[in-house]
Design an enzyme around this catalytic site. Structure first.
Site: not given
Length: 337
Positions: A132, A138, A273
């Site tokens: 990324q 993410c 995340h």
């Protein structure tokens, strides 16, 4: 001033009154490790003062990694990674999303006996690990990887789909400012599908949404799964990979093994995340999840993370979400895990 001279400068200035070194390592050892780190990850700094500051952060990261290693309950190994000269604030600023909203828990479904293991990579249903970069995307990578896997399972079509399209044309996400898997799924529904990565490549930043696009994969919807690890495993084994939201604190220092940190080192209440769970297994009675990350193949186990399964490690049960894809076109039969 060349790198060698800068390292000598760091060594001279980073003593007891400068940088706090890990007590079990000498100043010479930490300096050697920092030099190796700079070479391995191609680091250069704009000034001696900046390099001195990064050396201090590196030394602190070593201390944190060693603490994680000493308190590790599993087989996880922690140490020098490409994030070792980043502060925790910098790490959170790039890779973490804002706290998710409260969501209702999905109902449990009747299920049969759980298979002992499942790895969708072995079935060829998982695309390559991607990176990324410096964009907080993410959420988009995990969701797009989820769709890629489900499309492959149902249609035997291993598309690399466009993450950039999700960022640029996001219906309710915040692009490189962070988001959640359901933001991506809502965007794909609004767009009536996703085009390929080749047609709309990733740039690592938001640009204007392209209108001349041709979708190659689509979804019927998405669903929140029960917050239960056996239910999650059952869904993965029978339906395919899913997205989850984790506390990424120990991932900054993770190298390999089955990570099982203390709860105080990886609180399940502070998830930040989004990743893709592609399977699960057991090694020497130690159960684990197989997690595909979006930090490139040079992180972790060639881009993957194994996390202890069974105690909600790092909050893995907080937001299990998946797209729904159904084969309604009478194509070839689905592949199995």
């Amino acid at each position: 001033m060349g790198p060698g001279v800068l390292l000598l400068w760091v060594w001279a200035c980073a003593g007891p009154t400068g940088t706090s070194l890990p007590p079990e390592l000498s100043q010479a050892e930490v300096t050697r490790m920092f030099k190796d780190f700079m070479i391995q990850f191609n680091r250069t700094y704009r000034s001696p003062a900046e390099q001195h500051r990064r050396f201090g952060i590196f030394a602190q990261s070593l201390s944190t990694a060693r603490w994680l290693q000493e308190t590790e309950l599993g087989t996880g190994q922690y140490g020098v990674t490409r994030f070792s000269d980043w502060t925790d604030e910098e790490f959170r600023g790039v890779f973490q999303s804002p706290p998710p909203p409260a969501m209702p828990q999905a109902p449990r479904r009747p299920r049969g006996k759980l298979p002992t293991s499942c790895d969708w990579r072995k079935a060829g249903a998982v695309t390559a690990v991607k990176n990324q970069g410096q964009c907080r995307s993410c959420w988009a990578f995990a969701a797009v990887s989820n769709i890629e896997s489900l499309w492959n399972i149902h249609f035997h079509q291993p598309w690399n789909l466009s993450v950039q399209e999700v960022l640029d044309c996001s219906w309710c996400g915040a692009g490189c400012q962070g988001g959640y898997a359901w933001d991506a799924f809502i965007t794909v529904l609004h767009l009536r599908g996703l085009t390929s990565e080749a047609a709309y490549p990733y740039k690592g930043r938001e640009v204007k949404c392209q209108q001349n696009r041709k979708p190659v994969a689509y979804i019927q919807g998405f669903q929140l799964l029960p917050q239960d690890e056996e239910e999650i495993a059952a869904h993965i084994a029978t339906e395919g990979p899913i997205t989850v939201t984790l506390n990424s604190a120990v991932m900054k220092h993770y190298k390999k093994g089955i990570s099982q940190p203390l709860v105080k080192n990886c609180s399940p209440d502070q998830v930040d995340h989004v990743v893709l769970v592609v399977g699960y297994g057991t090694v020497s009675t130690r159960p684990y999840w197989i997690i595909k990350n979006s930090w490139g193949e040079r992180w972790g186990e060639k881009g993957y993370y194994r996390l202890y399964r069974g105690r909600n490690a790092c909050g893995i049960t907080r937001f299990p979400v998946t797209a729904t894809v159904h084969n309604t076109e009478g194509l070839r039969g689905e592949i199995k895990c």
